[in-house]
Design an enzyme around this catalytic site. Structure first.
Site, PDB file in Angstrom:
ATOM      1  N   ARG A  51      -6.552   4.575   9.816  1.00 18.76           N
ATOM      2  CA  ARG A  51      -6.420   3.089  10.285  1.00 18.76           C
ATOM      3  C   ARG A  51      -6.934   3.047  11.639  1.00 18.76           C
ATOM      4  O   ARG A  51      -7.193   1.921  12.160  1.00 18.76           O
ATOM      5  CB  ARG A  51      -4.912   2.878  10.108  1.00 18.76           C
ATOM      6  CG  ARG A  51      -4.176   3.098   8.592  1.00 18.76           C
ATOM      7  CD  ARG A  51      -4.780   2.078   7.620  1.00 18.76           C
ATOM      8  NE  ARG A  51      -4.156   2.234   6.335  1.00 18.76           N
ATOM      9  CZ  ARG A  51      -2.878   1.882   6.030  1.00 18.76           C
ATOM     10  NH1 ARG A  51      -2.323   1.110   6.994  1.00 18.76           N
ATOM     11  NH2 ARG A  51      -2.611   2.017   4.884  1.00 18.76           N
ATOM     12  N   ASP A  94       2.475  -6.062   2.550  1.00 20.61           N
ATOM     13  CA  ASP A  94       2.924  -5.136   3.610  1.00 20.61           C
ATOM     14  C   ASP A  94       3.512  -5.920   4.972  1.00 20.61           C
ATOM     15  O   ASP A  94       3.820  -5.176   5.998  1.00 20.61           O
ATOM     16  CB  ASP A  94       2.006  -4.002   4.013  1.00 20.61           C
ATOM     17  CG  ASP A  94       1.560  -2.967   2.842  1.00 20.61           C
ATOM     18  OD1 ASP A  94       2.574  -2.254   2.507  1.00 20.61           O
ATOM     19  OD2 ASP A  94       0.594  -3.023   2.324  1.00 20.61           O
ATOM     20  N   ARG A 100      -4.563  -6.017   5.130  1.00 20.94           N
ATOM     21  CA  ARG A 100      -3.472  -6.271   6.293  1.00 20.94           C
ATOM     22  C   ARG A 100      -3.972  -7.052   7.442  1.00 20.94           C
ATOM     23  O   ARG A 100      -3.324  -7.313   8.169  1.00 20.94           O
ATOM     24  CB  ARG A 100      -2.721  -5.044   6.669  1.00 20.94           C
ATOM     25  CG  ARG A 100      -2.105  -4.415   5.430  1.00 20.94           C
ATOM     26  CD  ARG A 100      -0.940  -3.180   6.051  1.00 20.94           C
ATOM     27  NE  ARG A 100       0.168  -3.857   6.740  1.00 20.94           N
ATOM     28  CZ  ARG A 100       0.831  -3.113   7.699  1.00 20.94           C
ATOM     29  NH1 ARG A 100       0.866  -1.863   7.827  1.00 20.94           N
ATOM     30  NH2 ARG A 100       1.747  -3.885   8.274  1.00 20.94           N
ATOM     31  N   HIS A 155       0.400   7.567  10.087  1.00 21.62           N
ATOM     32  CA  HIS A 155       0.285   6.846  11.354  1.00 21.62           C
ATOM     33  C   HIS A 155       0.647   8.088  12.292  1.00 21.62           C
ATOM     34  O   HIS A 155       1.636   9.018  11.868  1.00 21.62           O
ATOM     35  CB  HIS A 155       1.093   5.587  11.386  1.00 21.62           C
ATOM     36  CG  HIS A 155       0.457   4.366  11.048  1.00 21.62           C
ATOM     37  ND1 HIS A 155       1.406   3.838  10.138  1.00 21.62           N
ATOM     38  CD2 HIS A 155      -0.572   3.709  11.212  1.00 21.62           C
ATOM     39  CE1 HIS A 155       0.571   2.690   9.728  1.00 21.62           C
ATOM     40  NE2 HIS A 155      -0.635   2.715  10.477  1.00 21.62           N
ATOM     41  N   LEU A 160       0.749  -1.312   0.008  1.00 23.95           N
ATOM     42  CA  LEU A 160       0.143   0.089  -0.094  1.00 23.95           C
ATOM     43  C   LEU A 160       0.804   1.417   0.038  1.00 23.95           C
ATOM     44  O   LEU A 160       2.022   1.289   0.592  1.00 23.95           O
ATOM     45  CB  LEU A 160      -0.997   0.106   1.211  1.00 23.95           C
ATOM     46  CG  LEU A 160      -1.705  -1.091   1.449  1.00 23.95           C
ATOM     47  CD1 LEU A 160      -2.301  -0.911   2.728  1.00 23.95           C
ATOM     48  CD2 LEU A 160      -2.692  -0.939   0.437  1.00 23.95           C
ATOM     49  N   CYS A 197       8.320   0.947  11.874  1.00 29.68           N
ATOM     50  CA  CYS A 197       7.364  -0.049  11.100  1.00 29.68           C
ATOM     51  C   CYS A 197       7.935  -1.441  11.212  1.00 29.68           C
ATOM     52  O   CYS A 197       7.218  -2.527  11.122  1.00 29.68           O
ATOM     53  CB  CYS A 197       6.843   0.447  10.005  1.00 29.68           C
ATOM     54  SG  CYS A 197       6.872   2.064   9.541  1.00 29.68           S
ATOM     55  N   GLU A 200       5.345  -3.729  12.902  1.00 31.67           N
ATOM     56  CA  GLU A 200       4.695  -2.950  13.898  1.00 31.67           C
ATOM     57  C   GLU A 200       3.351  -2.855  14.115  1.00 31.67           C
ATOM     58  O   GLU A 200       2.840  -2.856  15.352  1.00 31.67           O
ATOM     59  CB  GLU A 200       5.411  -1.620  13.914  1.00 31.67           C
ATOM     60  CG  GLU A 200       4.851  -0.644  14.903  1.00 31.67           C
ATOM     61  CD  GLU A 200       5.490   0.573  14.898  1.00 31.67           C
ATOM     62  OE1 GLU A 200       5.261   1.531  13.769  1.00 31.67           O
ATOM     63  OE2 GLU A 200       6.125   1.026  15.725  1.00 31.67           O
ATOM     64  N   ASP A 201       2.700  -2.848  13.040  1.00 24.95           N
ATOM     65  CA  ASP A 201       1.230  -2.653  13.000  1.00 24.95           C
ATOM     66  C   ASP A 201       0.583  -3.773  13.622  1.00 24.95           C
ATOM     67  O   ASP A 201      -0.730  -3.553  13.612  1.00 24.95           O
ATOM     68  CB  ASP A 201       0.603  -2.137  11.673  1.00 24.95           C
ATOM     69  CG  ASP A 201       1.412  -0.640  10.969  1.00 24.95           C
ATOM     70  OD1 ASP A 201       1.655   0.022  11.779  1.00 24.95           O
ATOM     71  OD2 ASP A 201       2.110  -0.860  10.081  1.00 24.95           O
TER      72      ASP A 201
HETATM   73  C1  CIR Z   1       0.600   0.742   5.060  1.00 19.70           C
HETATM   74  O1  CIR Z   1       0.183   1.479   4.030  1.00 19.70           O
HETATM   75  O2  CIR Z   1       0.032  -0.141   5.807  1.00 19.70           O
HETATM   76  C2  CIR Z   1       2.116   0.298   4.776  1.00 19.70           C
HETATM   77  N1  CIR Z   1       2.577   0.331   3.280  1.00 19.70           N
HETATM   78  C3  CIR Z   1       3.059   0.836   5.432  1.00 19.70           C
HETATM   79  C4  CIR Z   1       2.979   0.793   6.976  1.00 19.70           C
HETATM   80  C5  CIR Z   1       3.834   1.549   7.883  1.00 19.70           C
HETATM   81  N2  CIR Z   1       3.634   1.195   9.143  1.00 19.70           N
HETATM   82  C6  CIR Z   1       4.029   2.100  10.216  1.00 19.70           C
HETATM   83  O3  CIR Z   1       4.305   3.327   9.986  1.00 19.70           O
HETATM   84  N3  CIR Z   1       4.197   1.370  11.405  1.00 19.70           N
END
Ligand code: CIR
Length: 255
Positions: free
Chosen positions: A132, A61, A86, A163, A19, A250, A66-67
């Site tokens: 998100r 992704d 995700r 974020h 993404l 991340c 971290e997410d």
């Molecule tokens: C996203 O859009 O979810 C991923 N391309 C990037 C996630 C980055 N994660 C973060 O900053 N913790």
């Protein structure tokens, strides 16, 4: 900011399909892998144990671990990503955390929350609302972490920013690196704040990991501000993850 462990996940071959808010070109999978290896080596160089999970091709992704979870001394919370593509990544992380933690909680639908919106400081947990992370996600996390003795405060991610931690990072228990646009909201009152240099907003997503501050290369004025403040800075290549709005925080879970 003292950690004995980190979890990372190897970048998938499908990473070019990750993404992104604005398409500035697809990341080069070979270069992502090279940058990722340098990141893992920098974590290990601080003396921490790094658990490297295998790549998940079904989730472009999935390197942005971290997410998927929040790891606290009392237990781990499995997130519920707000990005539909995700959602499955959190379930993939759960068994690995079950092997490490006796207390695991899960955020359930319709709540959504991603780890990138959570900043744990020396005194509280800050959670930014974002595209998100919704109010139900923050309330669900608060219900869990308040029982563990943590104070949680809802803050706001600036409009157009992915974020909360895209724009800030913890440097030590009472010091935060922040973009001026985020700090202007007043959310860091009572903390010492170091601003990113003008035009270097993308330098805000760093991590203080043991004695090192890992930051993306290419932001010399902000790197200098951190060195002047006494931090040991390690600059790492991040050109490819940056195309997917990803940065230093991340790429790992730290505990
Ligand atoms: C996203 O859009 O979810 C991923 N391309 C990037 C996630 C980055 N994660 C973060 O900053 N913790």
């Amino acid at each position: 900011f003292r950690f004995t462990h980190a979890i990372t996940r190897r970048p998938p071959g499908s990473v070019a399909n990750g993404l992104r808010a604005i398409d500035t070109g697809a990341p080069d999978p070979a270069l992502v892998a090279q940058h990722h290896a340098a990141y893992v080596a920098a974590l290990r160089a601080t003396g921490a144990t790094v658990i490297e999970l295998p790549a998940l091709d079904a989730y472009p992704d999935s390197l942005f671990v971290e997410d998927t979870a929040l790891c606290l001394p009392q237990g781990a919370v499995i997130m519920r990503p707000g990005a539909p593509s995700r959602l499955g990544e959190a379930a993939e992380m759960e068994p690995h955390l079950r092997a490490l933690y006796s207390r695991i909680h899960r955020i359930e639908a319709p709540a959504t929350i991603e780890g990138g919106d959570i900043l744990v400081t020396g005194r509280e947990i800050l959670v930014g609302t974002s595209a998100r992370t919704n109010a139900a996600g923050i309330a669900a996390l608060d219900a869990i972490t308040s029982r563990w003795g943590h104070r949680l405060r809802q803050v706001h991610t600036p409009p157009g920013v992915l974020h909360f931690k895209t724009d800030c990072a913890l440097l030590d228990a009472g010091t935060i690196l922040s973009t001026e646009r985020l700090a202007a909201s007043g959310c860091f009152a009572g903390y010492r704040v170091i601003h990113t240099a003008p035009g270097e907003e993308a330098a805000a997503n760093v991590i203080r990991f043991n004695d090192a501050v890992l930051m993306p290369a290419g932001f010399p004025a902000t790197a200098q501000r951190l060195r002047d403040a006494g931090y040991g800075v390690t600059e790492l290549p991040n050109s490819e993850c940056a195309k997917l709005d990803g940065g230093m925080s991340c790429l790992s879970l730290r505990f």
